[in-house]
Scaffold this active site. Structure first.
Site, PDB file in Angstrom:
ATOM      1  N   VAL A 196       1.265  -1.407  -0.220  1.00  0.00           N
ATOM      2  CA  VAL A 196      -0.150   0.053  -0.470  1.00  0.00           C
ATOM      3  C   VAL A 196       1.075   1.128  -0.181  1.00  0.00           C
ATOM      4  O   VAL A 196       1.095   2.377  -1.046  1.00  0.00           O
ATOM      5  CB  VAL A 196      -0.723  -0.460   1.345  1.00  0.00           C
ATOM      6  CG1 VAL A 196      -1.455   1.704   0.974  1.00  0.00           C
ATOM      7  CG2 VAL A 196      -1.946  -1.391   1.285  1.00  0.00           C
ATOM      8  N   ARG A 230      14.657  -1.931   9.774  1.00  0.00           N
ATOM      9  CA  ARG A 230      14.957  -2.775   8.585  1.00  0.00           C
ATOM     10  C   ARG A 230      15.770  -2.137   7.242  1.00  0.00           C
ATOM     11  O   ARG A 230      16.394  -2.784   6.311  1.00  0.00           O
ATOM     12  CB  ARG A 230      14.411  -4.008   8.388  1.00  0.00           C
ATOM     13  CG  ARG A 230      15.362  -5.287   9.026  1.00  0.00           C
ATOM     14  CD  ARG A 230      13.869  -6.251   8.405  1.00  0.00           C
ATOM     15  NE  ARG A 230      12.787  -6.226   7.991  1.00  0.00           N
ATOM     16  CZ  ARG A 230      11.848  -6.482   7.704  1.00  0.00           C
ATOM     17  NH1 ARG A 230      11.117  -7.719   9.216  1.00  0.00           N
ATOM     18  NH2 ARG A 230      10.711  -6.272   7.225  1.00  0.00           N
ATOM     19  N   SER A 231      14.206  -1.217   7.079  1.00  0.00           N
ATOM     20  CA  SER A 231      13.741  -1.174   5.019  1.00  0.00           C
ATOM     21  C   SER A 231      15.208   0.338   5.480  1.00  0.00           C
ATOM     22  O   SER A 231      15.201   0.699   4.580  1.00  0.00           O
ATOM     23  CB  SER A 231      12.486  -1.065   5.324  1.00  0.00           C
ATOM     24  OG  SER A 231      12.507  -1.829   5.587  1.00  0.00           O
ATOM     25  N   CYS A 279     -10.906  -2.381   2.909  1.00  0.00           N
ATOM     26  CA  CYS A 279     -10.675  -2.500   1.338  1.00  0.00           C
ATOM     27  C   CYS A 279     -12.477  -2.237   1.035  1.00  0.00           C
ATOM     28  O   CYS A 279     -12.321  -1.856  -0.302  1.00  0.00           O
ATOM     29  CB  CYS A 279      -9.807  -2.872   0.981  1.00  0.00           C
ATOM     30  SG  CYS A 279      -9.192  -4.795   1.915  1.00  0.00           S
ATOM     31  N   SER A 325      -3.521 -10.056  -3.188  1.00  0.00           N
ATOM     32  CA  SER A 325      -2.960  -8.163  -2.430  1.00  0.00           C
ATOM     33  C   SER A 325      -3.673  -7.772  -2.304  1.00  0.00           C
ATOM     34  O   SER A 325      -2.405  -7.083  -0.753  1.00  0.00           O
ATOM     35  CB  SER A 325      -2.934  -7.653  -4.450  1.00  0.00           C
ATOM     36  OG  SER A 325      -4.254  -7.505  -4.531  1.00  0.00           O
ATOM     37  N   LYS A 361     -16.034  -5.801   9.696  1.00  0.00           N
ATOM     38  CA  LYS A 361     -15.829  -4.253   8.927  1.00  0.00           C
ATOM     39  C   LYS A 361     -17.565  -3.714   8.151  1.00  0.00           C
ATOM     40  O   LYS A 361     -17.014  -2.258   8.183  1.00  0.00           O
ATOM     41  CB  LYS A 361     -14.880  -4.219   8.781  1.00  0.00           C
ATOM     42  CG  LYS A 361     -13.372  -4.452   9.402  1.00  0.00           C
ATOM     43  CD  LYS A 361     -12.183  -4.131   8.652  1.00  0.00           C
ATOM     44  CE  LYS A 361     -11.161  -4.440   9.964  1.00  0.00           C
ATOM     45  NZ  LYS A 361      -9.779  -5.145   8.961  1.00  0.00           N
ATOM     46  N   ARG A 417     -11.761 -15.841   0.606  1.00  0.00           N
ATOM     47  CA  ARG A 417     -10.111 -15.086  -0.069  1.00  0.00           C
ATOM     48  C   ARG A 417     -10.601 -16.409  -1.405  1.00  0.00           C
ATOM     49  O   ARG A 417     -10.373 -17.243  -1.292  1.00  0.00           O
ATOM     50  CB  ARG A 417      -8.577 -15.523   0.509  1.00  0.00           C
ATOM     51  CG  ARG A 417      -7.422 -15.194  -0.119  1.00  0.00           C
ATOM     52  CD  ARG A 417      -7.000 -12.996  -0.066  1.00  0.00           C
ATOM     53  NE  ARG A 417      -7.284 -12.726   1.190  1.00  0.00           N
ATOM     54  CZ  ARG A 417      -6.990 -11.648   1.944  1.00  0.00           C
ATOM     55  NH1 ARG A 417      -7.593 -10.835   0.902  1.00  0.00           N
ATOM     56  NH2 ARG A 417      -6.957 -11.447   3.112  1.00  0.00           N
ATOM     57  N   HIS A 457     -10.654  -6.879  -5.457  1.00  0.00           N
ATOM     58  CA  HIS A 457     -11.679  -7.830  -5.000  1.00  0.00           C
ATOM     59  C   HIS A 457     -13.008  -7.378  -5.326  1.00  0.00           C
ATOM     60  O   HIS A 457     -13.399  -6.588  -6.130  1.00  0.00           O
ATOM     61  CB  HIS A 457     -11.972  -6.840  -3.346  1.00  0.00           C
ATOM     62  CG  HIS A 457     -11.004  -6.745  -2.104  1.00  0.00           C
ATOM     63  ND1 HIS A 457     -10.035  -8.094  -2.888  1.00  0.00           N
ATOM     64  CD2 HIS A 457     -10.721  -6.546  -1.177  1.00  0.00           C
ATOM     65  CE1 HIS A 457      -9.372  -8.109  -1.956  1.00  0.00           C
ATOM     66  NE2 HIS A 457      -9.405  -7.058  -0.584  1.00  0.00           N
TER      67      HIS A 457
END
Lengths: 336, 336
Positions: free
Chosen positions: A15, A40-41, A130, A160, A215, A237, A244
């Site tokens: 995202v 870490r990134s 989403c 995704s 939700k 899923r 979606h």
């Protein structure tokens, strides 16, 4: 034109990366873009066709100074950890996590549906779930014609939605299966998703619905200003990369004419009507991915409830279901 | 034990081949097995582990003489063409096509639900639609506790429902996609099915539902003896090889206790209860394929209608949804 200092936290995730892309595509007026992620990134360099090379910084309490807007693409715990620091910096936080969505002092906004709510913020605006964004954009025009009382929904959610590793897992499993090799174990999903369906997204609540399933009711009520809306939802899923899909039965206060509904959906902001059965035209994930609109079709009379309407909608959940919606909220704030 | 002379028409198709397999697995008492197909397939030799090598004969009006039972796995037009010849031969015709399903003089039978109807035949018994069989087996126990008034259903239907070439098309498209090659054009399905969803199964009717979507209402009414049953259904093809799944909201006359429902489903013939959310146990296509039972889970209270129950079920549509159900009807007739 005024330019803004914008930060993204969780900038290296699916995202976050899409937010970077969408900001550029929409020429968001930016004087400084600060990408933040975990230690870490930090130090990694990300290339944007619009903003050039950007070095990832570490998300710390001091990382937000001078920013006008922070887009949040991090998990709930990260969002909760840094929300006070973001507010203290004076930036408005547009958060894609579910951490604050149902708080009374936090607007939950889909610009096409309740854009006016964005201006009631106290430093934090939440970006909805989403599937919820896609569904409410699809049914917004119906709700304006006659208030929605109830909604049955069964979702068909792309991999995704579980982040950048979701499609990798699906494709690796698919490849192994087709090559007759041992299938890599499920890691992102509960079970093998390649050529399978998993009727669980999120954890189970006491009422035996998953968090994802609830939700649509809880966030849908707040976004559409329908406190009594009843939603019965099943989230599944499916082995699809992006977009979606939702099979929805919408029950309204009054009986609506189907042609009126079609005309209203076609004219509804953020919607495209794809509803021509004779020509086999209806929305499908493959044709609706990597786009910002929600596509609606299969509009027909509910055969059970006289005020019911059945429809099928698809939308790219990384874009309109997450990144694009957040950027659109930011655009509202700067008066675009 | 008495042995029977059994024929299969459409014997080379996916359902015909599965009928051959199921007859053998269940040790159906057979003195002669006559496999029939089009002139194109006549002369081909099929190998059965139980019945040995069998040569395909051509389906003609004279091909049925002496047979006791004919299992039909052919298309509607073939079924219509030969039904009179089959009846004239004295055989009972158990037909998987939809040609005669709604005729008043033809029983439409799911043995676990309305087995007694099979004995009212006049030479023809119809095998119901695949999704319909799976759904009615799943909800039969609920209907016995309290009559079902209405049913919202969204299906997730596997590609093998379109015949043996369905999975071939899906896997070839998937392989090409994963190898970065051009994707073979859709032939069996309306559009690419690999990593996609297609919200159309069957042709569109005047009411904008597809023929497949109306079967659940029309056939469901007849099988469950519920002439007033209302069904609002959306049928969707998903990239799964076998086992159809259905997300169903069942509204009954009386409010039922969920534990009573679970106990009844677990005890219901042809059903297996897989409903343990805490352990992430629910039915999935991969775990329910190549089996005869219908698997039911995700049982919970409908959040809209006080007498509603939501559930999720999966069943192998080539087996219970077609071949096994037909063989079970034949077993009823011979008193097994």
């Amino acid at each position: 034109m005024k330019e803004y200092k914008v930060g993204i936290i969780g900038a290296t995730g699916a995202v976050g990366q899409e937010m970077l892309k969408v900001l550029g595509e929409r020429n968001f007026p930016i004087s400084e873009l600060r990408l933040l992620a975990s230690s870490r990134s930090a130090g990694k360099v990300v290339e944007s066709p619009v903003y050039g090379k950007l070095t990832i910084g570490e998300t710390t309490n001091d990382a937000f100074s001078g920013l006008d807007i922070v887009l949040g693409a991090a998990e709930n715990n990260i969002s909760e950890q840094f929300v006070d620091a973001i507010k203290a910096s004076g930036a408005v936080y547009i958060d894609n996590s579910s951490a604050f969505r149902l708080r009374d002092d936090v607007p939950l906004v889909v610009p096409e549906v309740n854009g006016e709510d964005a201006f009631k913020h106290n430093g934090v605006i939440s970006n909805p779930n989403c599937s919820t964004i896609i569904t409410v954009v699809a049914i917004n025009a119906i709700n304006k014609l006659s208030p929605i009382q109830a909604l049955y929904a069964s979702t068909y959610q792309a991999v995704s939605g579980a982040g950048a590793k979701g499609p990798v897992e699906m494709y690796e499993q698919s490849k192994a299966f087709l090559n007759g090799e041992p299938i890599p174990p499920a890691n992102i999903f509960q079970y093998q998703i390649a050529f399978n369906l998993i009727p669980q997204i999120g954890g189970f609540q006491e009422n035996l619905y998953t968090s994802e399933e609830m939700k649509l009711q809880n966030e849908g009520r707040k976004i559409m200003h329908l406190p009594d809306l009843k939603v019965s939802c099943t989230c599944v899923r499916v082995p699809v990369e992006r977009s979606h899909s939702i099979s929805a039965n919408v029950i309204t206060k009054d009986r609506l004419d189907l042609d009126v509904v079609r005309t209203a959906i076609a004219a509804s902001k953020g919607c495209q009507l794809v509803d021509d059965p004779a020509s086999k035209r209806y929305p499908m994930p493959l044709e609706t991915s990597n786009q910002d609109d929600v596509f609606v079709g299969r509009i027909r009379r509910d055969l059970i409830h006289e005020n019911g309407i059945n429809l099928w909608c698809c939308g790219d959940q990384v874009r309109k279901g997450a990144a694009t919606n957040a950027v659109q909220i930011a655009e509202l704030l700067i008066g675009r």
